[in-house]
Design a protein around this motif. Structure first.
Motif, PDB file in Angstrom:
ATOM      1  N   VAL A 171     -22.441 -34.768  24.146  1.00 50.56           N
ATOM      2  CA  VAL A 171     -23.765 -34.985  22.771  1.00 50.56           C
ATOM      3  C   VAL A 171     -23.589 -33.980  21.906  1.00 50.56           C
ATOM      4  N   TRP A 172     -22.623 -32.440  22.058  1.00 50.43           N
ATOM      5  CA  TRP A 172     -22.676 -31.350  20.749  1.00 50.43           C
ATOM      6  C   TRP A 172     -21.467 -31.517  20.472  1.00 50.43           C
ATOM      7  N   THR A 173     -20.654 -33.190  20.212  1.00 56.65           N
ATOM      8  CA  THR A 173     -19.258 -33.316  19.636  1.00 56.65           C
ATOM      9  C   THR A 173     -19.752 -34.427  18.917  1.00 56.65           C
ATOM     10  N   GLY A 174     -19.019 -34.284  17.865  1.00 57.43           N
ATOM     11  CA  GLY A 174     -18.973 -36.141  17.231  1.00 57.43           C
ATOM     12  C   GLY A 174     -20.156 -35.879  15.415  1.00 57.43           C
ATOM     13  N   ASP A 175     -20.929 -36.528  15.604  1.00 56.55           N
ATOM     14  CA  ASP A 175     -22.063 -36.348  14.531  1.00 56.55           C
ATOM     15  C   ASP A 175     -23.231 -36.155  15.165  1.00 56.55           C
ATOM     16  N   VAL A 176     -23.210 -34.687  15.233  1.00 57.66           N
ATOM     17  CA  VAL A 176     -24.492 -34.392  15.677  1.00 57.66           C
ATOM     18  C   VAL A 176     -25.516 -34.533  15.380  1.00 57.66           C
ATOM     19  N   ASP A 177     -25.691 -34.299  13.644  1.00 60.80           N
ATOM     20  CA  ASP A 177     -26.185 -34.408  12.634  1.00 60.80           C
ATOM     21  C   ASP A 177     -27.102 -36.015  13.104  1.00 60.80           C
ATOM     22  N   ARG A 178     -26.239 -36.925  13.330  1.00 58.81           N
ATOM     23  CA  ARG A 178     -26.795 -39.073  13.520  1.00 58.81           C
ATOM     24  C   ARG A 178     -27.510 -38.467  14.933  1.00 58.81           C
ATOM     25  N   VAL A 179     -26.976 -37.882  16.240  1.00 55.59           N
ATOM     26  CA  VAL A 179     -27.677 -37.864  17.095  1.00 55.59           C
ATOM     27  C   VAL A 179     -29.563 -36.883  17.314  1.00 55.59           C
ATOM     28  N   ALA A 180     -29.555 -35.931  16.670  1.00 50.39           N
ATOM     29  CA  ALA A 180     -29.778 -35.337  16.532  1.00 50.39           C
ATOM     30  C   ALA A 180     -31.410 -36.271  15.351  1.00 50.39           C
ATOM     31  N   ASP A 181     -31.121 -36.567  14.063  1.00 46.01           N
ATOM     32  CA  ASP A 181     -31.287 -37.484  13.377  1.00 46.01           C
ATOM     33  C   ASP A 181     -32.331 -38.351  13.964  1.00 46.01           C
ATOM     34  N   LEU A 182     -31.440 -39.347  15.038  1.00 44.63           N
ATOM     35  CA  LEU A 182     -31.861 -40.210  15.816  1.00 44.63           C
ATOM     36  C   LEU A 182     -33.247 -39.743  17.187  1.00 44.63           C
ATOM     37  N   ILE A 183     -33.128 -38.495  17.511  1.00 46.49           N
ATOM     38  CA  ILE A 183     -33.619 -37.619  18.765  1.00 46.49           C
ATOM     39  C   ILE A 183     -35.274 -37.545  17.273  1.00 46.49           C
ATOM     40  N   GLU A 184     -35.198 -36.759  16.494  1.00 39.30           N
ATOM     41  CA  GLU A 184     -36.715 -36.065  15.881  1.00 39.30           C
ATOM     42  C   GLU A 184     -37.160 -37.335  15.284  1.00 39.30           C
ATOM     43  N   GLU A 185     -36.404 -38.901  14.872  1.00 45.67           N
ATOM     44  CA  GLU A 185     -37.267 -39.672  14.699  1.00 45.67           C
ATOM     45  C   GLU A 185     -38.433 -40.235  15.311  1.00 45.67           C
ATOM     46  N   PHE A 186     -37.532 -40.358  16.984  1.00 48.33           N
ATOM     47  CA  PHE A 186     -38.054 -41.473  18.045  1.00 48.33           C
ATOM     48  C   PHE A 186     -39.474 -40.387  19.036  1.00 48.33           C
ATOM     49  N   LEU A 187     -38.826 -38.559  18.664  1.00 47.95           N
ATOM     50  CA  LEU A 187     -40.513 -37.994  19.343  1.00 47.95           C
ATOM     51  C   LEU A 187     -41.338 -37.499  18.278  1.00 47.95           C
ATOM     52  N   THR A 188     -41.074 -37.824  17.079  1.00 46.41           N
ATOM     53  CA  THR A 188     -41.986 -37.317  15.542  1.00 46.41           C
ATOM     54  C   THR A 188     -42.519 -38.298  15.486  1.00 46.41           C
ATOM     55  N   ARG A 197     -22.325 -43.702  21.937  1.00 45.91           N
ATOM     56  CA  ARG A 197     -21.208 -44.189  21.648  1.00 45.91           C
ATOM     57  C   ARG A 197     -20.128 -45.382  21.768  1.00 45.91           C
ATOM     58  N   ARG A 198     -19.914 -45.899  21.203  1.00 40.90           N
ATOM     59  CA  ARG A 198     -19.222 -47.846  20.789  1.00 40.90           C
ATOM     60  C   ARG A 198     -17.821 -47.201  21.720  1.00 40.90           C
ATOM     61  N   ASN A 199     -17.589 -45.931  20.907  1.00 40.11           N
ATOM     62  CA  ASN A 199     -16.054 -45.879  22.487  1.00 40.11           C
ATOM     63  C   ASN A 199     -16.208 -44.470  23.207  1.00 40.11           C
ATOM     64  N   ASP A 200     -17.209 -44.872  23.623  1.00 42.38           N
ATOM     65  CA  ASP A 200     -16.730 -43.208  24.621  1.00 42.38           C
ATOM     66  C   ASP A 200     -16.181 -43.142  25.437  1.00 42.38           C
ATOM     67  N   VAL A 201     -15.434 -41.999  25.491  1.00 38.01           N
ATOM     68  CA  VAL A 201     -13.956 -41.740  26.856  1.00 38.01           C
ATOM     69  C   VAL A 201     -14.259 -41.239  27.634  1.00 38.01           C
ATOM     70  N   ARG A 202     -15.466 -41.422  27.918  1.00 39.75           N
ATOM     71  CA  ARG A 202     -15.929 -41.106  29.863  1.00 39.75           C
ATOM     72  C   ARG A 202     -16.932 -42.066  30.428  1.00 39.75           C
ATOM     73  N   VAL A 203     -17.959 -42.739  29.503  1.00 39.83           N
ATOM     74  CA  VAL A 203     -19.249 -43.232  30.045  1.00 39.83           C
ATOM     75  C   VAL A 203     -19.148 -44.474  29.205  1.00 39.83           C
ATOM     76  N   GLY A 248     -17.881 -43.108  17.779  1.00 37.22           N
ATOM     77  CA  GLY A 248     -17.088 -42.395  18.556  1.00 37.22           C
ATOM     78  C   GLY A 248     -16.763 -42.355  19.650  1.00 37.22           C
ATOM     79  N   ARG A 249     -16.031 -41.999  20.025  1.00 38.68           N
ATOM     80  CA  ARG A 249     -14.948 -41.727  20.993  1.00 38.68           C
ATOM     81  C   ARG A 249     -15.771 -40.310  21.985  1.00 38.68           C
ATOM     82  N   ASP A 250     -15.513 -39.106  21.129  1.00 37.14           N
ATOM     83  CA  ASP A 250     -15.646 -37.786  21.923  1.00 37.14           C
ATOM     84  C   ASP A 250     -17.579 -38.178  22.763  1.00 37.14           C
ATOM     85  N   HIS A 251     -16.581 -37.698  24.025  1.00 35.79           N
ATOM     86  CA  HIS A 251     -18.450 -37.920  24.786  1.00 35.79           C
ATOM     87  C   HIS A 251     -19.361 -37.180  24.539  1.00 35.79           C
TER      88      HIS A 251
END
Length: 553
Positions: free
Chosen positions: A254-271, A221-227, A249-252
Motif C-alpha cells: 500500500v505504501w508503493t505506487g501512487d500513495v497520494d491517490r490511496v490516501a485521497d480515497l481513504i480520506e474522502e471516504f472516512l471524512t 490495483r488493476r494489475n496487482d502482482v500479488r493479489v 499500478g502493479r506493485d502490491h
C-alpha cells in the motif's frame, strides 16, 4: 520528525507493539500486511508519506502483528488461528484507549480487519480494505507457489529476494531494494517468515462477508502482482453496500505506487470531504540521469569515473538553474523550474559523459513533487522509468515536456508510447535530439539582412557591394508584405518565449504575436489534457492543482 513512542499491549500471553500518531477527530487502526516493523517503516519515503497523510486527519493507531516486527514471535509448531490474531486488534484498541475506530486492513491484514468488523460491529466505525482477499489459495497463491515462496524465504530471507513477489517495479531502485532487505531482516526471521506464510495460507473468511455491516471501501490495483484483483471484486459483491475503486499500478504494498491517490480515497471516504490540496507540492521538471559501464572498466576505474561524473553533474545542474535532488546508486535526480532548462542540462550531461568515458541515459518529465526534500511519488517514479527506457546517450521525455517548451529552440522527435505500471494509459514520449541551429529560428528575411549587414561592414562601396545591395532589395520585394497590426519584430512565426515555472508551481509563457499566443494556448490546452491523465487539472493562476478523486475512482 520526532521519534514516535512505541508501547506494548497484552493479548493473552503475547505482547503486541503499537504506536499512536496524530490528533484527528476519530481513530483509525491500520492492520498491516505480511510483515511490518514500526520503527523501520518511518525510514521509507513512501511508507512515511502514507502514514503522515493518514495521521493528518485521524488519530492513527499502528501495530506489528504477532510474529512480526517489535511484537512477540509465534511458535512455529503451534500456529495461532485467525481469530486469535484478530483479537490482537481489540487488545491494541483497548491499550490505546480507543472504543470505536475505522479499520484499515492492507493485504494480509484485510482478512483480520473483516473478521474484526464482523465480530465487533459496535467498535467498527467503517472499514477500508486495500489489496484484500477472502481466501488465500484462490486469489493469492496456489499451494505449489506457496511452497516455492516458503523455500525462498527459508534460503534467501534478508537479502531482498522476495521483492519481485511484492513490488517488481522497484527492483531497479537500489535504495528501495536495500531498504526491503532490511525490512525482511527486521520484520521477521526466516523461520518466522515461513510460519507467517503458512498461517496466511489458512485464511478463508468468505462465510462472514455478508455479516459485515460497517460502511466499506475497497481499493485494489488493476494489475496487482500479488493479489488477483478479482479478490476485491468478489468482496464488493459479497459485502453489503461495499464500494470498489480500482486504481492503476502493479506493485502490491500500500505504501508503493501512487500513495497520494490511496490516501485521497481513504480520506474522502472516512471524512466525507475531498482531500485538501497539499500546498507543499509544486509543479516542476525532473531529470533523472543514469550512468553505467559498458566498457568493463574494472571497479577502480569505474569508481573514479563515476565520482568524476557526479561532480560534473552537480556543477552542470547548478549552471542550468537546477537543484541536485539526490542520488540512488547510479541514478542522479535533479529538479528544475522549467522543462527547457532540464533538457538543456541533459544535453550538457550527455556530452560530459562522453568526454569522461561513461555511458548515460536520461529521462525527463513534468509533474507535482514535494516542495521540500527529495522528489518522491508518481512523478519521480515515472521519470526514473523513462531513464530506464532510454537508450545509450538518449534523452527520453514525456510528450508534456515537448508541449511546454514550444518555441524554445529545442528539437524533439516522436518516440511512440510506453506502458508504465502506475498509469492508466500508455504515456506518449519523445526523444530530445538537439537544439535547432540558430539560423533556422529566424525567417529568411532576417537571415538575409544579417548576412548582408555583415558583408557590408567588411566592404564599403565598389561594384560587389552595389550588387549585394541590389540582391537584398530583390529579396525584400519577393517577401510578402506585412499587413496592418503585424509585429515588426523579426522572429520565427512559430516561436514564442519558452514557458517557465512561476510562483506556486504555475507555468507561464509569453508570445509576441496574437497568432502565436493562440497556438501556444492550444498547445498548453493539449498539455493540460494529457496532464489530467497523470492527476493534474488545467492551468490556473497559482499553478496546477491535483484533481479531487472522482466518485467511484
Amino acid at each position: 520528525m520526532r521519534p514516535i513512542e512505541t508501547r506494548y499491549a497484552r493479548s493473552g500471553d503475547v505482547r503486541i507493539a503499537y504506536q499512536v500518531v496524530g490528533q484527528g477527530s476519530f481513530d483509525l487502526v491500520f492492520v498491516p500486511g505480511f510483515i511490518s516493523n514500526l520503527d523501520l517503516q518511518w525510514e521509507d519515503e513512501g511508507y512515511s508519506r502514507l502514514l503522515k497523510r493518514l495521521s493528518a486527519f485521524s488519530r492513527l493507531i499502528l501495530f506489528d502483528k504477532r510474529g512480526t516486527g517489535l511484537s512477540d514471535r509465534v511458535d512455529s509448531r503451534h500456529l495461532p488461528s485467525l481469530e486469535t490474531r484478530m483479537d490482537d486488534v481489540r487488545a491494541v484498541m483497548d491499550a490505546a484507549g480507543s472504543g470505536r475506530a475505522a479499520i484499515l486492513g492492507a493485504s494480509e491484514g484485510a482478512p483480520m480487519a473483516m473478521l474484526f468488523a464482523a465480530t465487533y460491529p459496535e467498535r467498527t466505525r467503517s472499514l477500508v480494505l486495500y489489496g484484500g482477499y477472502a481466501n488465500f489459495h484462490r486469489w493469492v497463491m496456489p499451494p505449489e507457489r506457496l511452497e516455492a515462496f516458503i523455500e525462498t524465504a527459508e534460503t534467501a530471507w534478508g537479502t531482498g529476494a522476495t521483492l519481485p513477489n511484492f513490488a517488481p517495479g522497484r527492483i531497479d531502485d537500489p535504495h528501495f531494494s536495500q531498504w526491503w532487505a532490511r525490512f525482511e531482516r527486521l520484520s521477521a526471521s526466516p523461520t518466522a517468515a515461513a510460519a507467517l506464510a503458512r498461517m496466511n495460507a489458512g485464511v478463508d473468511v468468505r462465510g462472514i462477508l455478508s455479516t459485515i455491516s460497517a460502511p466499506t471501501l475497497l481499493i485494489h490495483r488493476r494489475n496487482d502482482v500479488r493479489v488477483d484483483p478479482e479478490a476485491s471484486r468478489f468482496l464488493a459483491r459479497k459485502i453489503p453496500g461495499a464500494r470498489l475503486v480500482e486504481i492503476a499500478g502493479r506493485d502490491h504494498p500500500v505504501w508503493t505506487g501512487d500513495v497520494d491517490r490511496v490516501a485521497d480515497l481513504i480520506e474522502e471516504f472516512l471524512t466525507g470531504e475531498p482531500a485538501v490540496a497539499d500546498t507543499e507540492r509544486v509543479l516542476a521538471a525532473l531529470l533523472v540521469t543514469r550512468i553505467y559501464d559498458t566498457a568493463k572498466l574494472g571497479d577502480r576505474m569505474w569508481s573514479e569515473r563515476s565520482q568524476r561524473f557526479q561532480e560534473t553533474w552537480r556543477l552542470l545542474v547548478g549552471r542550468h538553474g537546477g537543484r541536485a535532488a539526490g542520488t540512488h546508486g547510479e541514478l542522479m535526480v535533479s529538479r528544475f523550474d522549467g522543462p527547457g532548462r532540464a533538457i538543456r542540462c541533459a544535453a550538457a550531461l550527455r556530452e560530459a559523459a562522453q568526454q569522461i568515458g561513461v555511458a548515460s541515459a536520461q529521462g525527463a518529465h513534468v509533474g507535482e513533487i514535494e516542495l521540500r526534500g527529495q522528489p518522491v511519488g508518481l512523478t519521480a517514479r515515472v521519470t526514473m522509468q523513462l531513464a530506464s527506457h532510454a537508450g545509450r546517450g538518449g534523452i527520453l521525455a514525456s510528450r508534456l515536456v515537448a508541449d511546454l517548451t514550444v518555441g524554445s529552440g529545442l528539437h524533439f522527435t516522436e518516440a511512440g508510447r510506453i506502458s508504465l505500471d502506475e498509469l492508466d494509459e500508455p504515456l506518449p514520449v519523445v526523444h530530445a535530439t538537439s537544439e535547432q541551429p540558430s539560423g533556422t529560428s529566424l525567417p529568411a528575411e532576417g537571415q538575409a539582412s544579417r548576412a548582408g549587414d555583415a558583408d557590408g561592414a567588411g566592404k564599403r562601396g565598389g561594384e560587389p557591394d552595389r550588387r549585394r545591395k541590389e540582391q537584398r532589395c530583390d529579396r525584400r520585394r519577393a517577401q510578402p508584405q506585412r499587413t496592418h497590426g503585424q509585429a515588426s519584430r523579426r522572429q520565427h512565426p512559430a516561436q514564442a518565449r519558452p514557458a517557465v515555472a512561476g510562483g506556486g508551481g504555475g507555468v507561464f509563457g509569453q508570445a509576441h504575436w496574437p497568432g502565436r499566443a493562440m497556438r501556444a494556448m492550444a498547445l498548453l490546452g493539449e498539455a493540460a489534457r494529457r496532464g489530467r491523465a497523470l492527476g493534474f487539472s488545467s492551468c490556473r493562476p497559482g499553478g496546477f492543482r491535483r484533481e479531487a478523486p472522482a466518485n467511484g475512482g
